[in-house]
Design an enzyme around this catalytic site. Structure first.
Site, PDB file in Angstrom:
ATOM      1  N   LYS A   7      -6.064  14.460 -15.632  1.00  0.00           N
ATOM      2  CA  LYS A   7      -6.439  15.816 -16.024  1.00  0.00           C
ATOM      3  C   LYS A   7      -6.234  15.960 -17.532  1.00  0.00           C
ATOM      4  O   LYS A   7      -5.106  15.869 -18.030  1.00  0.00           O
ATOM      5  CB  LYS A   7      -5.608  16.869 -15.289  1.00  0.00           C
ATOM      6  N   ASP A  53     -10.035  20.057 -17.766  1.00  0.00           N
ATOM      7  CA  ASP A  53      -9.579  21.407 -17.417  1.00  0.00           C
ATOM      8  C   ASP A  53      -9.611  22.307 -18.653  1.00  0.00           C
ATOM      9  O   ASP A  53      -8.592  22.514 -19.298  1.00  0.00           O
ATOM     10  CB  ASP A  53      -8.158  21.300 -16.839  1.00  0.00           C
ATOM     11  N   SER A  83     -13.260  27.428 -18.906  1.00  0.00           N
ATOM     12  CA  SER A  83     -14.279  28.188 -19.658  1.00  0.00           C
ATOM     13  C   SER A  83     -14.338  29.648 -19.205  1.00  0.00           C
ATOM     14  O   SER A  83     -14.333  29.933 -18.008  1.00  0.00           O
ATOM     15  CB  SER A  83     -15.658  27.566 -19.449  1.00  0.00           C
ATOM     16  N   ASP A 138      -0.283  15.942 -20.061  1.00  0.00           N
ATOM     17  CA  ASP A 138       0.146  16.983 -21.000  1.00  0.00           C
ATOM     18  C   ASP A 138       1.028  16.370 -22.078  1.00  0.00           C
ATOM     19  O   ASP A 138       2.255  16.512 -22.059  1.00  0.00           O
ATOM     20  CB  ASP A 138       0.888  18.101 -20.242  1.00  0.00           C
TER      21      ASP A 138
HETATM   22  O1  C5P Z   1       4.167  18.971 -15.003  1.00  0.00           O
HETATM   23  P1  C5P Z   1       3.572  19.738 -13.869  1.00  0.00           P
HETATM   24  O2  C5P Z   1       3.405  18.919 -12.603  1.00  0.00           O
HETATM   25  O3  C5P Z   1       4.244  21.055 -13.626  1.00  0.00           O
HETATM   26  O4  C5P Z   1       2.081  20.050 -14.380  1.00  0.00           O
HETATM   27  C1  C5P Z   1       1.182  20.808 -13.645  1.00  0.00           C
HETATM   28  C2  C5P Z   1      -0.124  20.887 -14.340  1.00  0.00           C
HETATM   29  O5  C5P Z   1      -0.957  21.794 -13.638  1.00  0.00           O
HETATM   30  C3  C5P Z   1      -0.041  21.413 -15.774  1.00  0.00           C
HETATM   31  O6  C5P Z   1      -1.090  20.775 -16.514  1.00  0.00           O
HETATM   32  C4  C5P Z   1      -0.333  22.892 -15.626  1.00  0.00           C
HETATM   33  O7  C5P Z   1      -0.908  23.439 -16.765  1.00  0.00           O
HETATM   34  C5  C5P Z   1      -1.321  22.880 -14.477  1.00  0.00           C
HETATM   35  N1  C5P Z   1      -1.438  24.123 -13.719  1.00  0.00           N
HETATM   36  C6  C5P Z   1      -0.369  24.721 -13.083  1.00  0.00           C
HETATM   37  N2  C5P Z   1      -0.550  25.888 -12.394  1.00  0.00           N
HETATM   38  C7  C5P Z   1      -1.763  26.451 -12.322  1.00  0.00           C
HETATM   39  C8  C5P Z   1      -2.847  25.857 -12.949  1.00  0.00           C
HETATM   40  C9  C5P Z   1      -2.640  24.683 -13.654  1.00  0.00           C
HETATM   41  O8  C5P Z   1       0.735  24.212 -13.126  1.00  0.00           O
HETATM   42  N3  C5P Z   1      -1.945  27.532 -11.610  1.00  0.00           N
END
Ligand code: C5P
Length: 243
Positions: A36, A63, A66, A11
């Site tokens: 990811k 990710d 869609s 990210d």
């Molecule tokens: O930095 P962190 O470990 O919190 O990042 C978690 C990743 O997982 C981010 O890309 C976030 O968008 C993604 N994600 C999440 N919760 C979800 C789905 C995706 O934190 N339910």
């Protein structure tokens, strides 16, 4: 139970930052980290960013979540199927017809390109949706966990490979799905006292104990002074169960 390498959420908002992380992670030649790539990077840099990761020997989880009418999702997934990614995502709320179209498009694209079929994971409810939004905006009168369990079953029946969910939901999902159905869990923190904006977090070892097939980890790796060392420690805890 199938367990795969931690998925590192890249990210970041510049190509340079993404490529630097790719290079660092690819330096760990004993393993094949999965990166990811989400909407931000993909919308800015397109399929080229996927190619850059793959050229370095990294596996890709694209990710893009869609969500559209079945025909549109089918066509989009056909394109994704040709990119050579290992995992991708779609939304439960699109309904069975859309989920099936997503899977078909993905498989079709992969076959046309002579590539392995990527695994298709379903977003059940976003973790930003709480019981209040569910009840008052979506007008769903069921507890969130029941909605998530139902969506997991819908995904399985539509031929999807698994879901993205919270580690706390894995056990409940496993009561209604087949043993090989995949549960991939974000919200992972090696140090539970640093949880950023994540509300409910678990350690990599706890995610393993709760039965996650894979974990998505962003900031604990990407914002570390030494992303490779952070990756390796998290990998060890998740894959080997060592705290
Ligand atoms: O930095 P962190 O470990 O919190 O990042 C978690 C990743 O997982 C981010 O890309 C976030 O968008 C993604 N994600 C999440 N919760 C979800 C789905 C995706 O934190 N339910």
């Amino acid at each position: 139970m199938e367990r795969f390498e931690p998925m590192v959420a890249i990210d970041v908002d510049t190509k340079e930052a993404a490529l630097k992380l790719f290079d660092q992670l690819a330096g760990d030649t004993n393993h094949t980290p999965i990166v990811k790539i989400g909407m931000e990077l993909y919308y800015a840099f397109g399929p080229g960013i996927v190619k850059q990761a793959k050229q370095r020997g990294l596996a890709v989880f694209l990710d893009l979540k869609s969500y559209d009418i079945p025909n549109t999702v089918h066509r989009a997934m056909r394109v994704i199927g040709k990119l050579g990614v290992r995992y991708t995502t779609t939304h439960a709320a699109g309904g069975t017809e859309m989920l099936k179209a997503a899977k078909e498009g993905l498989v079709e694209g992969a076959h046309e390109a002579g590539l392995p079929e990527p695994k298709l994971l379903e977003i059940t409810e976003l973790t930003s949706i709480d019981e209040n939004i569910l009840k008052n905006e979506q007008h769903v009168d069921l507890p969130l966990i029941d909605v998530v369990k139902n969506y997991a079953q819908v995904a399985e029946r539509a031929g999807l490979d698994g879901v993205i969910c919270s580690a706390q939901e894995v056990e409940a999902i496993r009561t209604v799905t087949k043993p090989d159905f995949l549960c991939v869990t974000p919200g992972i923190r090696p140090n539970l006292s640093v949880h950023d904006d994540q509300k409910r977090v678990v350690t990599p070892a706890q995610a393993r104990k709760l039965g996650s097939n894979g974990i998505v980890v962003g900031r604990p790796i990407t914002q570390s002074d030494n992303p490779v060392a952070a990756y390796q420690a998290i990998r060890q805890a998740f894959m080997e169960g060592e705290e």
